[in-house]
Enzyme design. Structure first.
Site, short mmCIF file in Angstrom:
data_model
loop_
_atom_site.label_atom_id
_atom_site.label_comp_id
_atom_site.label_asym_id
_atom_site.label_seq_id
_atom_site.Cartn_x
_atom_site.Cartn_y
_atom_site.Cartn_z
N HIS A 141 -15.55 1.22 9.24
CA HIS A 141 -14.40 0.32 9.09
C HIS A 141 -14.21 -0.53 10.34
O HIS A 141 -14.04 -1.75 10.25
CB HIS A 141 -13.13 1.15 8.81
CG HIS A 141 -11.87 0.33 8.79
ND1 HIS A 141 -11.60 -0.61 7.81
CD2 HIS A 141 -10.81 0.28 9.65
CE1 HIS A 141 -10.43 -1.18 8.07
NE2 HIS A 141 -9.94 -0.65 9.17
N LYS A 261 2.19 -3.65 8.95
CA LYS A 261 1.86 -2.28 8.57
C LYS A 261 3.08 -1.44 8.24
O LYS A 261 2.95 -0.41 7.58
CB LYS A 261 1.14 -1.59 9.74
CG LYS A 261 -0.17 -2.23 10.11
CD LYS A 261 -1.26 -1.79 9.17
CE LYS A 261 -2.60 -2.33 9.63
NZ LYS A 261 -3.69 -1.77 8.87
N THR A 359 -8.48 3.70 8.07
CA THR A 359 -9.21 3.41 6.83
C THR A 359 -10.56 4.11 6.82
O THR A 359 -11.29 4.06 7.81
CB THR A 359 -9.41 1.89 6.70
OG1 THR A 359 -8.15 1.27 6.81
CG2 THR A 359 -10.07 1.53 5.38
CA CA Z 1 -4.08 2.14 8.83
#
Ligand code: CA
Length: 430
Positions: A141, A261, A359
């Site tokens: 990621h 976020k 992630t």
């Molecule tokens: Ca995250």
């Protein structure tokens, strides 16, 4: 290992072969019962079991449990007790629900009070989350994101292979599966724009993650070692860390993500203990180049868990399309290293802290854990089974995450973590 429940035992409760919750799982969650009361619970098959009623009836009298551990609306009181207590409760539950235990099986008075069908109850947030930390521990990621936003030749920043990079998130907007989330408004500026603009994010994404829930670390702030870390890790959940990529891209320099976020994150309702996952330990990628500093060193043998993960998108009125299949075993930094790093400086870890993995992307395109990577920042849209395409998540899409481990004898799963995206709320200057 005495704390691992024998894969051969069966419950007298009916459990289908494809169930995530055989008697070997014994997950922990919090349930709102039909009468409106809330308390801690476990689950075998599709039967949800009220732990508060079992506690009142003296079932845990040998477990050294503090009084009224399970009658609250969170697991925090249980989390604040020792790993020995956690284990003792699990083994008591597997023992009384073992089909060989005729004694409890015919205690119909207690059973009729404590057992409900899963479809008759509502799951609520299992933990009152004190602090939320999100790591960034998947090499695939981090490499994908670095390639897209910086330089494919130097995708990983210099610190990434030395530090389990993370940031402090916000716990007030972490919800349990089932939550509907409004598309956030915010400030964005693409590289071609001269000035930022305000409005609904156009790049809403999921992040396929897992998170661990902690017990109380040392209260004097002594560091937790890699070796002892699992004394302080209660278990794992699935985590969808909803993200607004356009807001993120404009705001994240120099201190990292902020409003992109913290508008919503979603966890699965059952916490699966490390003991339930013990048969599914898996090797971690090796860390030779570079070798971590001594406080982070850990043998790669069995440092990770083999947990199969998938993400589906279900547009309103259509069937679901699976858009990613990944695995928790790909993580470069283990949960042990994450917790050791988090506490090395004196940071106090408290019962009910939640720590996201970051992630979880695998090595190939079908295993990427975000739409950002799957569609390469929208440049390669994917087709859903209803014929529509997606670059990111559209209004009224339901995002569903699932996770489970399995071998020939046993399947231990997490159930589902699902969350629907609703249109943005209208913002007007007052
Ligand atoms: Ca995250």
């Amino acid at each position: 290992m005495a704390h691992v429940i024998d894969s051969k035992i069966e419950s007298f409760l009916k459990v289908s072969q494809q169930s995530d919750f055989p008697i070997q799982n014994i997950p922990f969650g919090v349930v709102k019962w039909i009468n409106g009361e809330e308390s801690c619970a476990t689950r075998i098959g599709d039967v949800v079991i009220n732990l508060s009623i079992l506690e009142e009836n003296g079932i845990f009298s040998d477990c050294n449990l503090k009084k009224n551990t399970f009658d609250g609306d969170s697991l925090n009181k249980f989390l604040s007790q020792t790993k020995q207590v956690w284990r003792s409760v699990r083994s008591t539950l597997s023992n009384i629900y073992d089909k060989k235990n005729i004694d409890f099986q015919y205690k119909t008075n207690i059973r009729s009070q404590c057992e409900s069908n899963f479809s008759d109850v509502k799951m609520i947030l299992p933990v009152s989350i004190g602090d939320y930390t999100d790591f960034y521990s998947s090499k695939e990621h981090a490499t994908n994101v670095g390639s897209m936003f910086r330089d494919p030749k130097n995708a990983l920043l210099a610190n990434w292979s030395h530090i389990p990079v993370g940031y402090h998130g916000r716990s007030s907007t972490i919800f349990v599966s089932g939550k509907q989330v409004n598309r956030p408004n915010g400030q964005k500026k693409s590289p071609n724009d001269e000035l930022p603009n305000f409005g609904p994010s156009k790049k809403i994404d999921f992040e396929l993650e897992m998170a661990f829930v902690t017990g109380n670390g040392p209260n004097n702030g002594d560091p937790i070692s890699v070796e002892n870390s699992e004394d302080f890790i209660f278990g794992l959940t699935l985590l969808n860390d909803w993200s607004a990529r356009d807001i993120q891209q404009w705001e994240y320099v120099p201190l990292g993500p902020f409003l992109s976020k913290n508008f919503a994150s979603c966890i699965s309702p059952w916490i699966i203990t490390l003991d339930a996952l013990e048969p599914f330990r898996s090797n971690r990628p090796s860390q030779d180049k570079p070798k971590p500093l001594p406080y982070l060193q850990q043998s790669p043998l069995n440092a990770n868990f083999n947990i199969k993960l998938e993400v589906g998108i279900k547009p309103q009125g259509s069937e679901e399309t699976i858009v990613s299949k990944s695995n928790f075993k790909h993580m470069y930094w283990s949960i042990n290293q994450q917790l050791a790093h988090h506490s090395i400086n004196g940071c106090i870890i408290r019962a009910g802290d939640l720590m996201g993995s970051g992630t979880i992307s695998g090595p190939n395109k079908g295993s990427y854990g975000s739409m950002l990577e799957i569609t390469w920042n929208g440049t390669e849209p994917i087709k859903l089974s209803n014929g529509t395409t997606r670059s990111f998540i559209e209004d009224n899409d339901l995002v569903i995450m699932r996770g489970y481990s399995e071998n020939k004898e046993l399947r231990i799963g997490f159930g589902e973590c699902e969350s629907k995206l609703l249109p943005s709320k209208t913002w007007k200057k007052k």
